[in-house]
Design a protein around this motif. Structure first.
Motif, PDB file in Angstrom:
ATOM      1  N   GLN A  69      13.541   2.262   3.469  1.00  0.00           N
ATOM      2  CA  GLN A  69      13.349   1.276   4.530  1.00  0.00           C
ATOM      3  C   GLN A  69      11.892   1.176   4.981  1.00  0.00           C
ATOM      4  N   LYS A  70      11.141   2.233   4.763  1.00  0.00           N
ATOM      5  CA  LYS A  70       9.750   2.273   5.229  1.00  0.00           C
ATOM      6  C   LYS A  70       8.897   1.174   4.590  1.00  0.00           C
ATOM      7  N   ILE A  79      11.423  -6.732  15.712  1.00  0.00           N
ATOM      8  CA  ILE A  79      11.990  -6.210  14.467  1.00  0.00           C
ATOM      9  C   ILE A  79      13.291  -6.938  14.157  1.00  0.00           C
ATOM     10  N   LYS A 101      19.403  -7.920   7.418  1.00  0.00           N
ATOM     11  CA  LYS A 101      20.432  -6.957   7.004  1.00  0.00           C
ATOM     12  C   LYS A 101      20.437  -5.738   7.919  1.00  0.00           C
ATOM     13  N   GLU A 102      20.387  -4.538   7.338  1.00  0.00           N
ATOM     14  CA  GLU A 102      20.577  -3.306   8.116  1.00  0.00           C
ATOM     15  C   GLU A 102      19.294  -2.829   8.789  1.00  0.00           C
ATOM     16  N   ILE A 103      18.150  -3.349   8.382  1.00  0.00           N
ATOM     17  CA  ILE A 103      16.874  -2.828   8.874  1.00  0.00           C
ATOM     18  C   ILE A 103      16.789  -2.775  10.404  1.00  0.00           C
ATOM     19  N   TYR A 143      13.194  -8.988  10.540  1.00  0.00           N
ATOM     20  CA  TYR A 143      13.789  -8.298   9.395  1.00  0.00           C
ATOM     21  C   TYR A 143      15.288  -8.597   9.315  1.00  0.00           C
ATOM     22  N   SER A 157      18.770   0.060  11.933  1.00  0.00           N
ATOM     23  CA  SER A 157      18.386   1.408  11.515  1.00  0.00           C
ATOM     24  C   SER A 157      17.065   1.847  12.128  1.00  0.00           C
ATOM     25  N   THR A 158      16.464   1.016  12.978  1.00  0.00           N
ATOM     26  CA  THR A 158      15.163   1.342  13.541  1.00  0.00           C
ATOM     27  C   THR A 158      15.254   1.708  15.016  1.00  0.00           C
ATOM     28  N   VAL A 208      12.751   4.956  11.067  1.00  0.00           N
ATOM     29  CA  VAL A 208      13.760   4.405  10.168  1.00  0.00           C
ATOM     30  C   VAL A 208      14.579   5.558   9.609  1.00  0.00           C
ATOM     31  N   ILE A 263       9.810  -1.626   3.440  1.00  0.00           N
ATOM     32  CA  ILE A 263      10.289  -2.933   3.897  1.00  0.00           C
ATOM     33  C   ILE A 263       9.655  -3.287   5.240  1.00  0.00           C
ATOM     34  N   ILE A 264       9.593  -2.311   6.139  1.00  0.00           N
ATOM     35  CA  ILE A 264       8.964  -2.533   7.441  1.00  0.00           C
ATOM     36  C   ILE A 264       7.484  -2.866   7.256  1.00  0.00           C
TER      37      ILE A 264
END
Length: 306
Positions: free
Chosen positions: A246-247, A206, A212-214, A210, A217-218, A241, A249-250
């Protein structure tokens, strides 16, 4: 291997440094395998990870700690506590890692203060030395750090990906361990179960895929783990998340992003565990989990009050 002898040396060597100092890369080089997640993003490591290295007359427990930082939310508070416990309580030797290619010594002020107060020996390990062209730059950096930390015992220069200086460091650490029986049985190479590493390597991918913040945040939770079934080995993991936005995006358009994540993570897990696993991923929203004690307890970052 004989563990009960006055000539046997065993202890804990703690790797400490700022985020992206190269701790996980060095741990993997010392262990001779892909034991700790490594990415080019800081704060990949969230918990202490142990690599147990042994010889005929020694056992060294290397401890990879999260990058030293000033906590901004509860998860980072637990990461800082991991560093405090390892450096202040568990260490027989502290390895202070500093990126020689971008040292930024003012940013190390708080860490230097902590390291200056430990009671065990401290070795300075200058990492990424292949990126430093002038030898005089390393010598000047060493002098500056010694002025800030008079309790340094020895200095090592390493390039972990190329294994430069790694064996010399490993030998010196083993020799520095106190006379003690082994802490772990012969042949054991970590204190974590396979489920932990499966989650860590999914999270590692991950961080790689991915932006930035992703990644921050996971959290990955292993819901089901079946092994010793040959081509039916199976892992079901939940990716938590913090926000609904954000979901997708994943998952990606048409599920393309999560399909790539699953492919990469399956490969990494198979490399580590030595067997193929079919991986199933599900994404769920767990609002503000990084600041929620209930979630941090569930994920094993802090102990329950019960």
């Amino acid at each position: 291997m004989t563990t009960q002898t006055e000539n046997f040396h065993s202890g804990f060597a703690v790797l400490s440094g700022l985020p992206n100092a190269g701790k996980s890369t060095l741990l993997n080089a010392l262990a001779g395998g892909l034991l700790s997640p490594v990415t080019d993003k800081p704060q990949t490591t969230r918990q202490n990870i142990l690599a147990i290295i042994e010889g005929d007359d020694f056992q060294v427990v290397f401890v990879d700690t999260p990058g030293f930082l000033r906590p901004r939310y509860k998860l980072q508070q637990t990461m800082a506590a991991c560093v405090d416990r390892a450096v202040g309580e568990d260490a027989d030797l502290v390895l202070l890692l500093i990126d020689a290619s971008a040292p930024d010594l003012p940013a190390h002020a708080d860490l230097f203060k902590k390291i200056s107060q430990v009671f065990c020996p401290v070795y300075l390990v200058l990492t990424k030395t292949d990126l430093v062209k002038e030898k005089s730059s390393l010598e000047n950096l060493e002098k500056e750090i010694k002025q800030a930390l008079p309790n340094l015992s020895r200095v090592f220069c390493v390039c972990a990906p190329r294994k430069d200086g790694v064996e010399e460091l490993k030998t010196a650490v083993a020799q520095a361990m106190p006379c003690s029986p082994a802490y772990f049985p012969p042949g054991q190479w970590t204190d974590r179960w396979e489920r932990f590493y499966a989650a860590e390597f999914i999270r590692e991918q991950i961080f790689k895929l991915y932006q930035k913040e992703i990644p921050y945040s996971t959290q990955v939770e292993i819901e089901k783990f079946t092994e010793d079934l040959g081509d039916k080995n199976f892992i079901r993991a939940i990716i938590h998340v913090e926000r609904e936005s954000q979901k997708p995006i994943i998952i990606g358009k048409g599920g393309s992003a999560i399909a790539q994540l699953r492919k990469n993570a399956q490969k990494r897990i198979a490399e580590f565990l030595g067997a193929p696993y079919r991986l199933e991923l599900q994404v769920v929203v767990s609002p503000d989990w990084r600041n929620d004690r209930k979630w941090l307890e569930k994920f094993g970052y802090i102990e329950s009050d019960k």
